[in-house]
Motif scaffolding. Structure first.
Motif, mmCIF file in Angstrom:
data_model
loop_
_atom_site.group_PDB
_atom_site.id
_atom_site.type_symbol
_atom_site.label_atom_id
_atom_site.label_comp_id
_atom_site.label_asym_id
_atom_site.label_seq_id
_atom_site.Cartn_x
_atom_site.Cartn_y
_atom_site.Cartn_z
ATOM 1 N N GLU A 52 0.234 5.382 -26.928
ATOM 2 C CA GLU A 52 -0.896 4.746 -27.614
ATOM 3 C C GLU A 52 -2.104 4.456 -26.734
ATOM 4 O O GLU A 52 -3.194 4.256 -27.252
ATOM 5 N N SER A 53 -1.920 4.437 -25.411
ATOM 6 C CA SER A 53 -3.019 3.975 -24.550
ATOM 7 C C SER A 53 -3.040 4.740 -23.228
ATOM 8 O O SER A 53 -2.076 5.410 -22.865
ATOM 9 N N TRP A 55 -2.886 3.344 -20.466
ATOM 10 C CA TRP A 55 -1.818 2.681 -19.717
ATOM 11 C C TRP A 55 -0.488 3.398 -19.941
ATOM 12 O O TRP A 55 0.245 3.711 -19.018
ATOM 13 N N ARG A 56 -0.172 3.654 -21.213
ATOM 14 C CA ARG A 56 1.126 4.246 -21.553
ATOM 15 C C ARG A 56 1.253 5.649 -20.981
ATOM 16 O O ARG A 56 2.316 6.067 -20.510
ATOM 17 N N PHE A 147 3.408 -11.110 -18.847
ATOM 18 C CA PHE A 147 2.356 -11.009 -19.873
ATOM 19 C C PHE A 147 1.737 -12.370 -20.204
ATOM 20 O O PHE A 147 0.569 -12.448 -20.571
ATOM 21 N N PRO A 179 3.962 -7.883 -25.047
ATOM 22 C CA PRO A 179 2.644 -8.183 -24.476
ATOM 23 C C PRO A 179 1.709 -8.862 -25.475
ATOM 24 O O PRO A 179 0.924 -9.739 -25.085
ATOM 25 N N ARG A 183 0.469 -12.500 -24.434
ATOM 26 C CA ARG A 183 -0.966 -12.622 -24.113
ATOM 27 C C ARG A 183 -1.638 -13.591 -25.090
ATOM 28 O O ARG A 183 -2.496 -14.382 -24.707
ATOM 29 N N HIS A 233 -6.429 -7.371 -25.969
ATOM 30 C CA HIS A 233 -5.138 -7.349 -25.276
ATOM 31 C C HIS A 233 -4.945 -6.106 -24.429
ATOM 32 O O HIS A 233 -3.959 -6.028 -23.696
ATOM 33 N N ASN A 234 -5.794 -5.091 -24.591
ATOM 34 C CA ASN A 234 -5.768 -4.000 -23.604
ATOM 35 C C ASN A 234 -7.149 -3.338 -23.523
ATOM 36 O O ASN A 234 -8.050 -3.605 -24.337
ATOM 37 N N CYS A 282 -2.497 -4.845 -15.386
ATOM 38 C CA CYS A 282 -1.104 -4.738 -15.849
ATOM 39 C C CYS A 282 -0.643 -3.387 -15.308
ATOM 40 O O CYS A 282 -1.148 -2.347 -15.703
HETATM 41 O O1 AHR Z 1 3.230 -3.056 -22.578
HETATM 42 C C1 AHR Z 1 2.058 -2.885 -21.864
HETATM 43 C C2 AHR Z 1 0.935 -2.656 -22.813
HETATM 44 O O2 AHR Z 1 1.214 -1.556 -23.647
HETATM 45 C C3 AHR Z 1 -0.400 -2.320 -22.196
HETATM 46 O O3 AHR Z 1 -1.189 -3.427 -21.913
HETATM 47 C C4 AHR Z 1 -1.026 -1.531 -23.296
HETATM 48 O O4 AHR Z 1 -2.179 -0.823 -22.914
HETATM 49 C C5 AHR Z 1 0.118 -0.686 -23.660
HETATM 50 O O5 AHR Z 1 -0.032 0.076 -24.740
#
Ligand code: AHR
Length: 328
Positions: A52-53, A55-56, A147, A179, A183, A233-234, A282
């Motif tokens: 999804e991100s 980060w992932r 978190f 998270p 958060r 949150h992200n 993170c």
């Molecule tokens: O679990 C971590 C979170 O999951 C990150 O902050 C976010 O970007 C990701 O999708």
């Protein structure tokens, strides 16, 4: 077995180097001199929640890259943001009798039954990145961030940025995820000391840029210029919010202050452009620590119940300097 591995809903990639290596080595070569297993002996399952991100994606890369570097066999599942896919993947890995299962649970609840099945089969579970709300005997360790502290840090930074007075809208992560829950809570814990900072609305943006943009556009339609700050949150949702704020005709980072979490490269670029005011780190680069824990577990060595990541907070002032050093 091959059919089991290749069929179904999830993308499975198996790093086969270790199988090739092991089959060409004498059996003695598969053990360290003291009789313990080494990385090349391991078959590790990893159940990722999705992609999804930014980060992932970095987290998945770290897991796969480290497995290759260590020449162990990785059986990787991408559950495409669905808990039922993660549960099914864990069951497949139990059937395959892997040595250890790593999992990043998409939500906190609903894991007890399948983790108990893994325990009954003698397969240790390591929670990676996200906690699950289960009794402590159902997993051997949690490797990941604090978190709650990330939420608190975001609030501390926000309070300074807005001089103790703001109308904040919150773009929350996936509902019921660790998270998002933590958060949310950590942010409010600190905000109790700032009565003139009000969180006027909070909606999920599911940790994605597209949803962050949509939800922010809805907030702007509803509250307009009353909004003076965003807690995302992200970073992905913050980047979506930046697009929505610009489309609305306001200046992100100036008219509306924005604080987010992750410290991904996209956030540094936004800070350099003056559109994001801070990002709380993170760390997704968990591959090396994960496999180290897995090896220790297999060899019966003690491991901590929680291995916390070490994280900082970043601001626009030194973003140009730091960006080239960022690995995600
Ligand atoms: O679990 C971590 C979170 O999951 C990150 O902050 C976010 O970007 C990701 O999708």
């Amino acid at each position: 077995m091959l059919f089991l591995l290749l069929s179904g809903f999830v993308l499975l990639s198996v790093s086969c180097q270790s199988q090739t290596l092991s089959s060409t080595q004498s059996s003695d070569a598969q053990f360290a001199p003291n009789g313990e297993k080494i990385y090349e002996d391991l078959i590790i399952g990893f159940v990722q929640l999705g992609a999804e991100s930014e980060w992932r994606v970095a987290n998945t890369h770290s897991i796969k890259e480290t497995a290759e570097q260590l020449s162990l066999e990785l059986r990787f599942y991408d559950a495409q943001q669905k808990q039922e896919n993660q549960i099914e993947a864990v069951r497949r890995l139990i059937t395959q009798k892997v040595d250890v299962i790593g999992i990043s649970p998409i939500v906190e609840t609903g894991w007890e039954e399948v983790f108990q099945e893994a325990k009954d089969a003698g397969i240790p579970i390591i929670l990676v990145d996200r906690r699950a709300d289960v009794p402590e005997d159902l997993y051997v360790s949690y490797l990941g961030s604090d978190f709650l502290e990330e939420g608190r840090n975001a609030a501390r930074v926000m309070a300074k940025l807005v001089n103790g007075s703001a109308n904040v809208v919150e773009l929350a992560g996936t509902p019921d995820s660790a998270p998002a829950n933590d958060r949310f809570e950590g942010f409010r814990e600190v905000m109790k000391d700032y009565p003139n900072i009000k969180v006027i609305d909070s909606q999920t943006g599911d940790f994605t840029l597209a949803r962050g943009r949509e939800v922010m556009a809805e907030f702007l339609q509803k509250y307009g210029t009353q909004i003076t700050a965003v807690f995302a949150h992200n970073d992905d949702m913050a980047l979506g919010a930046i697009q929505a704020i610009e489309a609305y005709g306001l200046r992100p980072g100036v008219d509306i202050k924005i604080v987010s979490v992750d410290a991904a490269r996209g956030a540094f670029e936004a800070m350099i452009a003056g559109k994001l005011n801070a990002t709380v780190e993170c760390n997704p680069l968990l591959g090396p620590q994960f496999f180290e824990l897995a090896l220790k577990v297999v060899n019966g060595q003690p491991i901590p119940k929680w291995v916390p990541s070490i994280e900082s907070i970043f601001f626009p002032e030194n973003a140009i300097e730091i960006l080239p050093t960022r690995k995600y």
